[in-house]
Enzyme design. Sequence first.
Site, mmCIF file in Angstrom:
data_model
loop_
_atom_site.group_PDB
_atom_site.id
_atom_site.type_symbol
_atom_site.label_atom_id
_atom_site.label_comp_id
_atom_site.label_asym_id
_atom_site.label_seq_id
_atom_site.Cartn_x
_atom_site.Cartn_y
_atom_site.Cartn_z
ATOM 1 N N LYS A 218 33.383 50.461 42.605
ATOM 2 C CA LYS A 218 33.809 49.114 43.008
ATOM 3 C C LYS A 218 35.290 48.917 42.740
ATOM 4 O O LYS A 218 36.016 48.341 43.562
ATOM 5 C CB LYS A 218 32.987 48.063 42.257
ATOM 6 C CG LYS A 218 33.359 46.612 42.587
ATOM 7 C CD LYS A 218 32.356 45.642 42.001
ATOM 8 C CE LYS A 218 32.448 45.508 40.503
ATOM 9 N NZ LYS A 218 33.579 44.640 40.066
ATOM 10 N N SER A 219 35.765 49.408 41.601
ATOM 11 C CA SER A 219 37.184 49.250 41.251
ATOM 12 C C SER A 219 38.077 49.907 42.291
ATOM 13 O O SER A 219 39.084 49.335 42.727
ATOM 14 C CB SER A 219 37.463 49.854 39.874
ATOM 15 O OG SER A 219 36.817 49.141 38.857
ATOM 16 N N SER B 115 44.739 41.115 31.018
ATOM 17 C CA SER B 115 43.906 41.913 31.905
ATOM 18 C C SER B 115 44.778 42.719 32.857
ATOM 19 O O SER B 115 45.764 42.210 33.410
ATOM 20 C CB SER B 115 42.981 40.992 32.720
ATOM 21 O OG SER B 115 42.351 41.716 33.751
ATOM 22 N N ASP C 292 34.204 47.431 30.235
ATOM 23 C CA ASP C 292 33.005 47.349 31.068
ATOM 24 C C ASP C 292 31.868 48.226 30.549
ATOM 25 O O ASP C 292 30.717 48.067 30.977
ATOM 26 C CB ASP C 292 33.328 47.724 32.512
ATOM 27 C CG ASP C 292 34.055 46.611 33.249
ATOM 28 O OD1 ASP C 292 34.031 45.461 32.758
ATOM 29 O OD2 ASP C 292 34.657 46.887 34.301
ATOM 30 N N LYS D 100 34.348 37.857 30.645
ATOM 31 C CA LYS D 100 33.853 38.527 31.849
ATOM 32 C C LYS D 100 32.940 37.566 32.625
ATOM 33 O O LYS D 100 33.054 36.351 32.507
ATOM 34 C CB LYS D 100 33.117 39.811 31.465
ATOM 35 C CG LYS D 100 34.029 40.863 30.830
ATOM 36 C CD LYS D 100 34.956 41.474 31.852
ATOM 37 C CE LYS D 100 35.759 42.620 31.280
ATOM 38 N NZ LYS D 100 36.594 43.298 32.304
#
Length: 405
Positions: A20-21, A160, A286, A312
């Site tokens: 996904k990243s 982040s 994560d 998150k």
Amino acid sequence: MIVEILPSKAQGIVEAPPSKSMAHRLLLAAGFAAGESEIANLAQSNDVAATLDCLNALGARISIHGDTATITGIDPRFRKAAATLPCRESGSTLRFLLPLCLLSDAEATLTGTEKLLSRPLSVYESLCRQGRLRFEPGKTSISVAGPLKSGAFVFSGGISSQFVTGLLYALPLLPADSEIRLLPPIESRSYIDLTLSALEAFGVSAFWANETTLRIPGGQSYSPRRVSVEGDWSNAAFLEGLNLLGNDVRVTGLNPESLQGDRVYRMHFAALQSGTPTIDLRDCPDLGPVLFALAGALHGATFTGIERLRLKESDRIAVMQEELKKFGVRTEASANTLTVFPGITAPRAQLFGHNDHRVVMADALLCTSVGGSIAGAEAVAKSYPDFFDRYRSLGVDIHELDQQQ
């Protein structure tokens, strides 16, 4: 959706889902390239769909055939009309696209859930205030307008990496050179390196000038490419984690040379199997839920660098403590440390996903050993829509229950 998982023996070969990243990063580069690009091995997760919807809202032309997206990009600097970008619940989509919206003086409104818009955006707010750019936040939307200018941007290295990524996509399109200076210590550097690799794949240069400074030459443009999304180490951890519970699963489709920081899960898995380690999560937040779950099933562990896990999709410290307690696992938390003590039992109450895909998958992993039912299991669609199908393919006994049960 409520799913029931019975104690099962998982066995077989399973391919890792697409990252996904990396999908977000490649889609953005394609969305702003002059010409037609092709992104293959794309999973239609909710977050990826949000990025596709936003690119479409900005004027990119997109067609999907199977797992491949064909994208004809647009130049965000020349957007003249106001645009509304539906970010849904995707923090990556919101934070990556906001600086690109600032390249034009036309208004852009990024929408999302109240939870998404409550996540920190102070880095961009300060940047806009200093540059006298429009920044109007609301409960479910934020309206911005540029134009952003080149320059030197100085931030704490503890922010982040998504904020850094957003700027790395926008700044190369400005006429002059820019710098991003991060005050040490720098967290999640691997995600920044992942962004740099995606930019390079589409012909854009940005690089580390030294340990804390990123140099971004101006006057660049994205070139169309045909690329494929690599396997996702983050979600593969929930597949390979089955082996620590006595199963026999082989995960394929992972690049051992990947820049994904979550590839360290194998090192952490080995530490959890051999003793009671202390694991720093600053560069791999994560992995928190899967590591917490396995620590409870094995010998326990202490986790440091956990602050960002509270910001998150859920407060992953509080909700994982809540879920682990249902399995009979004792935990102790402070501002920056979580200790998980060993010993799981069949859950004493129905488990709950807390609208967080990684919490659902952590619960499901433990349920393969001791059984249990999970309400709110549909949250896996955020990153891994066929997660339960993959578990079933390995022999895990999973049933969808009526919501009234």
